[in-house]
Every structure is written in C-alpha cells, then in structure tokens.
Design an enzyme around this catalytic site. Structure first.
Site, short mmCIF file in Angstrom:
data_model
loop_
_atom_site.label_atom_id
_atom_site.label_comp_id
_atom_site.label_asym_id
_atom_site.label_seq_id
_atom_site.Cartn_x
_atom_site.Cartn_y
_atom_site.Cartn_z
N ASP A 1 0.85 -1.20 0.00
CA ASP A 1 0.00 0.00 0.00
C ASP A 1 0.89 1.26 0.00
O ASP A 1 0.62 2.23 -0.70
CB ASP A 1 -0.89 -0.02 1.26
CG ASP A 1 -2.17 0.76 1.11
OD1 ASP A 1 -2.62 0.97 -0.04
OD2 ASP A 1 -2.75 1.14 2.15
N HIS B 1 -4.96 1.91 -6.96
CA HIS B 1 -6.14 1.71 -6.11
C HIS B 1 -7.41 1.51 -6.95
O HIS B 1 -8.37 0.90 -6.48
CB HIS B 1 -6.31 2.86 -5.11
CG HIS B 1 -5.52 2.65 -3.84
ND1 HIS B 1 -4.15 2.82 -3.80
CD2 HIS B 1 -5.89 2.24 -2.60
CE1 HIS B 1 -3.72 2.53 -2.57
NE2 HIS B 1 -4.75 2.18 -1.82
N HIS C 1 -7.40 -2.04 -7.51
CA HIS C 1 -7.82 -2.67 -6.25
C HIS C 1 -9.34 -2.75 -6.16
O HIS C 1 -9.91 -3.78 -5.77
CB HIS C 1 -7.27 -1.88 -5.06
CG HIS C 1 -7.94 -2.19 -3.76
ND1 HIS C 1 -9.12 -1.59 -3.37
CD2 HIS C 1 -7.63 -3.08 -2.79
CE1 HIS C 1 -9.50 -2.09 -2.21
NE2 HIS C 1 -8.62 -2.98 -1.83
N HIS D 1 -6.08 -5.63 1.96
CA HIS D 1 -6.13 -4.45 1.08
C HIS D 1 -4.83 -4.31 0.27
O HIS D 1 -4.85 -4.19 -0.95
CB HIS D 1 -6.38 -3.22 1.96
CG HIS D 1 -6.25 -1.92 1.25
ND1 HIS D 1 -7.24 -1.39 0.45
CD2 HIS D 1 -5.22 -1.02 1.20
CE1 HIS D 1 -6.83 -0.23 -0.04
NE2 HIS D 1 -5.62 0.01 0.40
ZN LIG Z 1 -4.59 1.82 0.22
#
Ligand SMILES: [Zn+2]
Length: 373
Positions: A171, A254, A257, A271
């Site tokens: 991340d 993201h 994601h 995540h």
């Molecule tokens: Zn993140």
C-alpha cells in the site's frame, strides 16, 4: 491555485511506545472511550489500561467487531451520553475505522489511534471504510479531522504475522506512483485542493525507504524483532504513506484494487495485497520503463506479495471476468481516472493480463530482470 495538506496532530512510534501514551492524553481531555477489536481485546485491553492508568477516565465500548454505520452511530451515541473527550481505537482496521466513524458522527470527541498491525496506511488518515449489515462495502467515510494522536508500538507490530507488514508495504509503495500521477494530472487530493510539494516529497521518501529497507524489515518481522529496519518501514507505511496518499492523491493502482475486490475469490485478501497487483498492472498501463517494472516485481517477490492472478486465488480469468473488474474500476469518480492520460476498457484489461503474464514468466524463470544499479 490553492494547495493543501493534512496530517495527524501527533505521532509517537517505537518499541514500548504504548508506555508513552499517557504523557500525551492529558492534552486531549479527561475521559476516553476505548474501542478494541474483539479478537485482540483479551491481551490488548489489560496492557492498554495498565499503560494509561491514571491519565484519563476510561469508558469501554462493547464493540461488535464490524465497522458498520450502525455500529459507528451506536458508538457516537455512547460517547455523547458519557461525555467522553476522546475515542481511542485499538487494533486492526475494524476498530480504528469504527472509532473514526464514531468521532465523525459524534462531532465533539477527538480521535486517538493505536494500530496493532500496519496492513495499510489507514491509521494516520481521516478516511474509513464503512460496511453495511450484510458485510458488503457501503462506501468511504471522510472524517472531519485526522487523528489527534497516533501511537505505534513497534514491538506489537513486530509480533504480528509478517503478512500484515507485507500488505502495508505494498500500500505504501503504491503511494509514490499514485501521488506522482495524480499531481501530474492536476487532480485534487483528499482535502479538495491541489497537492503540496511536501506531500510529493514525503511520498518519494516513503518509496525510497520501503525499497531499501522492506525485505530486511520483513525478515525481522518473521522473528518478532523491532529492528531499526522495521522501525523505518513502519514509519514509511504508517505516517509517510498516509501523508503521501491523502495529501498527494490516489490513482490507477487503487482503481485496480477496487476492480479486483469485485471478485469473490479475493475477499479474504488484505487491502495491500490487492493494491500490490493493482500497482503492477498500473505500471504496464502507464508504460513504465522495464527497469522500474523489474524493480517492483523483484521487490514484491521478496515481500511475498501477489505477482499473478493465481497468487490472488483466481485461475485463468476469462475476458468476461476481467471486464467485471474493469467496469468497477471505471465507475465515475473513481481514482482510476487520476492518471495523466485517458484509457479505455481494453487498456485496463490488457494491463492486468500483462502483469499476470510477466509475473508468471518470472516465477518460471523464463524472463530475466534488469540488473540493479
Ligand atoms: Zn490503500
């Protein structure tokens, strides 16, 4: 042009940092509501109570365990009823997000965050994920303010499973690429204004720290060692990455994601594990140099992060399945569109396939990485 940046008010990190917490609570008021993840309450609750005994009056929220809007509103009501000055969220994402929501809906208390894992860059931010009662994601909550205090005890972080640290590092690594893209595209950050030079510089420092120290920190985390390398990586994933993404901006990594999260097979992944593959796909999307692509794949391999669809638990997805992810990431308003160039459905779809193909070739040794240097 107006630029803006947001930060947590105070950040304390180190081995046994929990013991320092009491010195910083008095400035925030006289009473606190504790919200602790049920899974760790048995060992974390007595430790915390002992560490902050005498500093503030404590109330305890009977947290059901999920960051649902109803739970956040129930917490807000409890905080208001008992007149607490602050909410202390302790644990992984769920307790912290619930504490953020409680403070947001209450409107009077300040927020204190004590992460027990660093699986993402959420602890220092004002953002939280809100779930519906059926456990589906309802959306994001953008709180009124960042935490007044964040306390990261690296002995606790080092004792947690290494997989969490890997996820947080992924991340954090994405932060530099996404802040760079969002700034180049002239997009607003999470404050609604353009990014500061500070956000860009910190995002870059986050990247440099993770690339140089990440694999060493992971090995130290395997044996529960709060080493200098682990300390630096925890600061990068927790503090630097938050400032980088919140005040810099998110982009395609993201976005991917969000798309990958549509697949039922990925619901048990962390995540950062989905962001990792999202970042790899985004490097092909923006046609990054082979050196950067190789460095990122090599780094993620060392960090035991997903490089292929198979690593995500998805075997040979069809184009139709890929399109489900792509359509989700192309929803209006998604951070997917914070890249400087515009892309079409096919570009996102083929970027994921390109990343998977490269990852598979690496795993079988049929592609060689650029020499580092
Ligand atoms: Zn993140």
């Amino acid at each position: 042009m107006i630029v803006s940046a947001v930060f947590p008010s105070r950040y304390i990190q180190g081995r046994e940092a929990l013991q320092e917490m009491k010195h910083h609570l008095a400035a925030l008021g006289g009473s606190a509501m504790l919200v602790v993840d049920p899974g760790i309450a048995e060992w974390m609750m007595p430790r915390t109570i002992k560490a902050i005994a005498g500093a503030v009056e404590l109330e305890f929220f009977d947290f059901a365990g999920e960051p649902e809007e109803n739970e956040m509103r129930r917490l807000a009501a409890a905080v208001a009823a008992r007149g607490c000055d602050m909410v202390i969220g302790i644990g992984g994402g769920k307790a912290i997000d619930t504490a953020k929501g409680g403070v947001h809906f209450c409107g009077t208390a300040t927020l204190v965050v004590v992460p027990t894992i660093v699986a993402s860059d959420a602890p220092c931010s004002k953002n939280a994920v809100v779930y519906a009662a059926d456990h589906s994601v309802m959306g994001s909550l953008h709180g009124r303010a960042n935490p007044a205090l964040v306390v990261v005890d690296t002995q606790i972080i080092a004792a947690a499973p290494s997989r969490f640290l890997s996820s947080g590092v992924a991340d954090g690594l994405a932060t530099w690429f996404e802040a760079r893209s969002s700034i180049a595209a002239g997009r607003c950050n999470f404050t609604g204004y353009r990014a500061t030079c500070t956000a860009r510089a910190i995002a870059r420092q986050c990247y440099d720290t993770l690339i140089s120290q990440g694999p060493t920190a992971l090995l130290h985390c395997d044996i529960g060692l709060a080493s200098p390398a682990l300390e630096e990586v925890v600061e990068a994933t927790t503090l630097m990455s938050t400032i980088g993404f919140e005040s810099g901006g998110l982009a395609a990594a993201h976005g991917f994601h969000q798309g990958l999260s549509e697949w039922q097979e990925t619901c048990e992944l962390l995540h950062g594990e989905k962001v990792a593959f999202g970042l790899l796909a985004s490097l092909f999307l923006i046609n990054e140099s082979k050196d950067v692509i190789d460095e990122t794949f090599e780094f993620f391999r060392a960090m035991r992060l997903p490089l292929t669809f198979s690593d995500l638990g998805v075997e040979n997805p069809t184009d139709d399945k890929l399109r489900i992810a792509v359509r989700r990431m192309m929803k209006p308003g998604e951070c997917t569109f914070n890249e400087p160039l515009e892309y079409e459905e096919y570009d996102y779809l083929s970027a994921m396939q390109a990343a998977d193909q490269y990852g598979r070739a690496l795993r079988t040794g049929s592609v060689s990485l650029s020499p580092r240097g």
